[in-house]
Design an enzyme around this catalytic site. Structure first.
Site, PDB file in Angstrom:
ATOM      1  N   GLY A  18      46.082 -12.026  -2.802  1.00  0.00           N
ATOM      2  CA  GLY A  18      47.212 -11.786  -3.706  1.00  0.00           C
ATOM      3  C   GLY A  18      47.478 -12.898  -4.705  1.00  0.00           C
ATOM      4  O   GLY A  18      48.578 -12.960  -5.255  1.00  0.00           O
ATOM      5  N   SER A  19      46.470 -13.725  -5.000  1.00  0.00           N
ATOM      6  CA  SER A  19      46.757 -14.800  -5.961  1.00  0.00           C
ATOM      7  C   SER A  19      46.983 -14.228  -7.362  1.00  0.00           C
ATOM      8  O   SER A  19      47.792 -14.758  -8.125  1.00  0.00           O
ATOM      9  CB  SER A  19      45.654 -15.861  -5.959  1.00  0.00           C
ATOM     10  OG  SER A  19      44.469 -15.377  -6.519  1.00  0.00           O
ATOM     11  N   ASN A  20      46.306 -13.133  -7.700  1.00  0.00           N
ATOM     12  CA  ASN A  20      46.574 -12.504  -9.010  1.00  0.00           C
ATOM     13  C   ASN A  20      47.936 -11.825  -9.028  1.00  0.00           C
ATOM     14  O   ASN A  20      48.632 -11.848 -10.042  1.00  0.00           O
ATOM     15  CB  ASN A  20      45.479 -11.499  -9.372  1.00  0.00           C
ATOM     16  CG  ASN A  20      44.279 -12.179 -10.006  1.00  0.00           C
ATOM     17  OD1 ASN A  20      44.341 -12.630 -11.146  1.00  0.00           O
ATOM     18  ND2 ASN A  20      43.200 -12.282  -9.245  1.00  0.00           N
ATOM     19  N   LEU A  94      41.498  -2.910  -2.507  1.00  0.00           N
ATOM     20  CA  LEU A  94      40.167  -2.571  -2.023  1.00  0.00           C
ATOM     21  C   LEU A  94      40.026  -1.114  -1.594  1.00  0.00           C
ATOM     22  O   LEU A  94      39.222  -0.796  -0.725  1.00  0.00           O
ATOM     23  CB  LEU A  94      39.789  -3.502  -0.854  1.00  0.00           C
ATOM     24  CG  LEU A  94      39.789  -4.992  -1.219  1.00  0.00           C
ATOM     25  CD1 LEU A  94      39.517  -5.858  -0.006  1.00  0.00           C
ATOM     26  CD2 LEU A  94      38.778  -5.290  -2.322  1.00  0.00           C
ATOM     27  N   LEU A  96      39.944   3.106  -3.109  1.00  0.00           N
ATOM     28  CA  LEU A  96      39.837   3.953  -4.290  1.00  0.00           C
ATOM     29  C   LEU A  96      41.239   4.442  -4.664  1.00  0.00           C
ATOM     30  O   LEU A  96      41.978   4.906  -3.794  1.00  0.00           O
ATOM     31  CB  LEU A  96      38.963   5.144  -3.921  1.00  0.00           C
ATOM     32  CG  LEU A  96      38.029   5.667  -4.998  1.00  0.00           C
ATOM     33  CD1 LEU A  96      37.112   4.545  -5.499  1.00  0.00           C
ATOM     34  CD2 LEU A  96      37.202   6.808  -4.439  1.00  0.00           C
ATOM     35  N   ASN A 111      43.077  -2.937 -14.261  1.00  0.00           N
ATOM     36  CA  ASN A 111      42.459  -3.693 -13.162  1.00  0.00           C
ATOM     37  C   ASN A 111      41.895  -4.989 -13.703  1.00  0.00           C
ATOM     38  O   ASN A 111      41.568  -5.080 -14.879  1.00  0.00           O
ATOM     39  CB  ASN A 111      41.316  -2.854 -12.561  1.00  0.00           C
ATOM     40  CG  ASN A 111      40.600  -3.560 -11.426  1.00  0.00           C
ATOM     41  OD1 ASN A 111      41.247  -4.135 -10.539  1.00  0.00           O
ATOM     42  ND2 ASN A 111      39.279  -3.545 -11.432  1.00  0.00           N
ATOM     43  N   HIS A 113      38.724  -7.716 -13.086  1.00  0.00           N
ATOM     44  CA  HIS A 113      37.406  -7.803 -12.452  1.00  0.00           C
ATOM     45  C   HIS A 113      36.835  -9.189 -12.746  1.00  0.00           C
ATOM     46  O   HIS A 113      36.859  -9.639 -13.894  1.00  0.00           O
ATOM     47  CB  HIS A 113      36.498  -6.708 -13.029  1.00  0.00           C
ATOM     48  CG  HIS A 113      35.174  -6.633 -12.349  1.00  0.00           C
ATOM     49  ND1 HIS A 113      34.980  -5.977 -11.149  1.00  0.00           N
ATOM     50  CD2 HIS A 113      33.968  -7.152 -12.682  1.00  0.00           C
ATOM     51  CE1 HIS A 113      33.714  -6.085 -10.787  1.00  0.00           C
ATOM     52  NE2 HIS A 113      33.075  -6.793 -11.699  1.00  0.00           N
ATOM     53  N   ASP A 154      35.095   0.792 -12.624  1.00  0.00           N
ATOM     54  CA  ASP A 154      34.803  -0.361 -13.508  1.00  0.00           C
ATOM     55  C   ASP A 154      34.306   0.019 -14.903  1.00  0.00           C
ATOM     56  O   ASP A 154      33.675  -0.795 -15.584  1.00  0.00           O
ATOM     57  CB  ASP A 154      33.769  -1.330 -12.876  1.00  0.00           C
ATOM     58  CG  ASP A 154      34.332  -2.104 -11.697  1.00  0.00           C
ATOM     59  OD1 ASP A 154      35.572  -2.168 -11.558  1.00  0.00           O
ATOM     60  OD2 ASP A 154      33.536  -2.642 -10.917  1.00  0.00           O
ATOM     61  N   GLU A 183      41.331 -15.969 -14.260  1.00  0.00           N
ATOM     62  CA  GLU A 183      42.006 -14.682 -14.041  1.00  0.00           C
ATOM     63  C   GLU A 183      43.519 -14.851 -14.067  1.00  0.00           C
ATOM     64  O   GLU A 183      44.240 -14.024 -14.614  1.00  0.00           O
ATOM     65  CB  GLU A 183      41.593 -14.079 -12.686  1.00  0.00           C
ATOM     66  CG  GLU A 183      40.149 -13.642 -12.615  1.00  0.00           C
ATOM     67  CD  GLU A 183      39.823 -13.039 -11.257  1.00  0.00           C
ATOM     68  OE1 GLU A 183      40.567 -12.171 -10.806  1.00  0.00           O
ATOM     69  OE2 GLU A 183      38.821 -13.461 -10.646  1.00  0.00           O
TER      70      GLU A 183
HETATM   71  C1  GRF Z   1      39.993 -11.199  -7.882  1.00  0.00           C
HETATM   72  O1  GRF Z   1      38.816 -11.919  -8.091  1.00  0.00           O
HETATM   73  C2  GRF Z   1      40.018  -9.947  -8.732  1.00  0.00           C
HETATM   74  O2  GRF Z   1      39.357 -10.106  -9.946  1.00  0.00           O
HETATM   75  C3  GRF Z   1      39.289  -8.945  -7.893  1.00  0.00           C
HETATM   76  O3  GRF Z   1      39.695  -9.223  -6.571  1.00  0.00           O
HETATM   77  C4  GRF Z   1      40.052 -10.604  -6.467  1.00  0.00           C
HETATM   78  C5  GRF Z   1      41.432 -10.648  -5.898  1.00  0.00           C
HETATM   79  O4  GRF Z   1      41.834 -11.957  -5.608  1.00  0.00           O
HETATM   80  N1  GRF Z   1      39.555  -7.596  -8.326  1.00  0.00           N
HETATM   81  P1  GRF Z   1      43.340 -12.254  -5.241  1.00  0.00           P
HETATM   82  O5  GRF Z   1      43.680 -11.391  -4.032  1.00  0.00           O
HETATM   83  O6  GRF Z   1      44.176 -11.898  -6.426  1.00  0.00           O
HETATM   84  O7  GRF Z   1      43.400 -13.713  -4.913  1.00  0.00           O
END
Ligand code: GRF
Length: 210
Positions: A18-20, A94, A96, A111, A113, A154, A183
């Site tokens: 969940g860092s994003n 993770l 669909l 999304n 990537h 994607d 990101e």
């Molecule tokens: C990130 O690299 C994102 O691009 C991909 O999954 C990863 C998720 O990382 N879709 P986090 O859980 O946000 O740390």
């Protein structure tokens, strides 16, 4: 009505660390156009939920294990409707995404990537595998991409990308760390772009149909 009424309501889907999610939720923009109002996850107790609790952001668990595609689709749509979501951001989700959700949010579901799409994307390209494939292909540059989500994995239109150099001696892990840092600034910045674009395209009512 105050300014807050104009902020678009962003719901983030995440299954992992969940860092994003956190980079979106904690983003302090010069002008606030959107706000993360909830985290949706398929797994209770993952890192993303710990971050949400710390940030005071509500969590909705929509389990996928042992449920039919129709059940997951119905539960996801109903959670998004309850949350009055305007925009859905996938961030390491993770599973669909049900087609009905993609159709309902077309143009408003995105999304991130960790590579420069259209290269190093598609079925099986996730996590550390992506960075391993980039190194094995001898690439000098990789990066991150934010794109629209469509029914084809994607393959949706790219909104923005940022390059990251591949350095001498990089391992998949070191590359993953460097891309992840990029990101974290790319995703909120791209959401600003998307929201500005949606408003100039005069989308009169972005709230989903009830
Ligand atoms: C990130 O690299 C994102 O691009 C991909 O999954 C990863 C998720 O990382 N879709 P986090 O859980 O946000 O740390």
């Amino acid at each position: 009505m105050g300014d807050a009424a104009k902020e678009l309501r962003v719901v983030v889907f995440a299954s992992g660390s969940g860092s994003n999610f956190e980079s979106l939720a904690a983003y302090e923009p010069p002008v606030r156009l959107w706000r993360v109002v909830a985290l949706v996850t398929n797994r209770a107790g993952v890192g993303a939920t710990v971050r949400a609790d710390r940030l005071g952001i509500p969590v909705r668990v929509v389990p996928t294990a042992g449920r039919t595609a129709e059940e997951v689709s119905g539960a996801t749509l109903s959670a998004l409707s309850d949350l009055r979501a305007d925009i859905v951001c996938l961030a390491g989700y993770l599973r669909l995404v049900p087609e009905a959700v993609i159709a309902r949010f077309r143009g408003r579901i995105v999304n991130i990537h960790p590579a420069l799409l259209p290269r190093f994307g598609g079925e099986g390209m996730y996590g550390i595998r992506i960075h391993r494939a980039v190194l094995e292909a001898g690439e000098r540059v990789t990066g991150a991409t934010v794109h629209h989500v469509t029914e084809e994995y994607d393959k949706g239109p790219v909104i923005d990308r940022e390059e990251v150099p591949v350095l001498e001696g990089d391992t998949p892990e070191s590359l993953a760390r460097r891309v992840l840092r990029v990101e974290h600034r790319l995703y909120p910045r791209t959401l600003d772009l998307l929201v500005r674009d949606l408003s100039t395209n005069a989308a009169s009512d972005l709230h989903i149909a009830k």
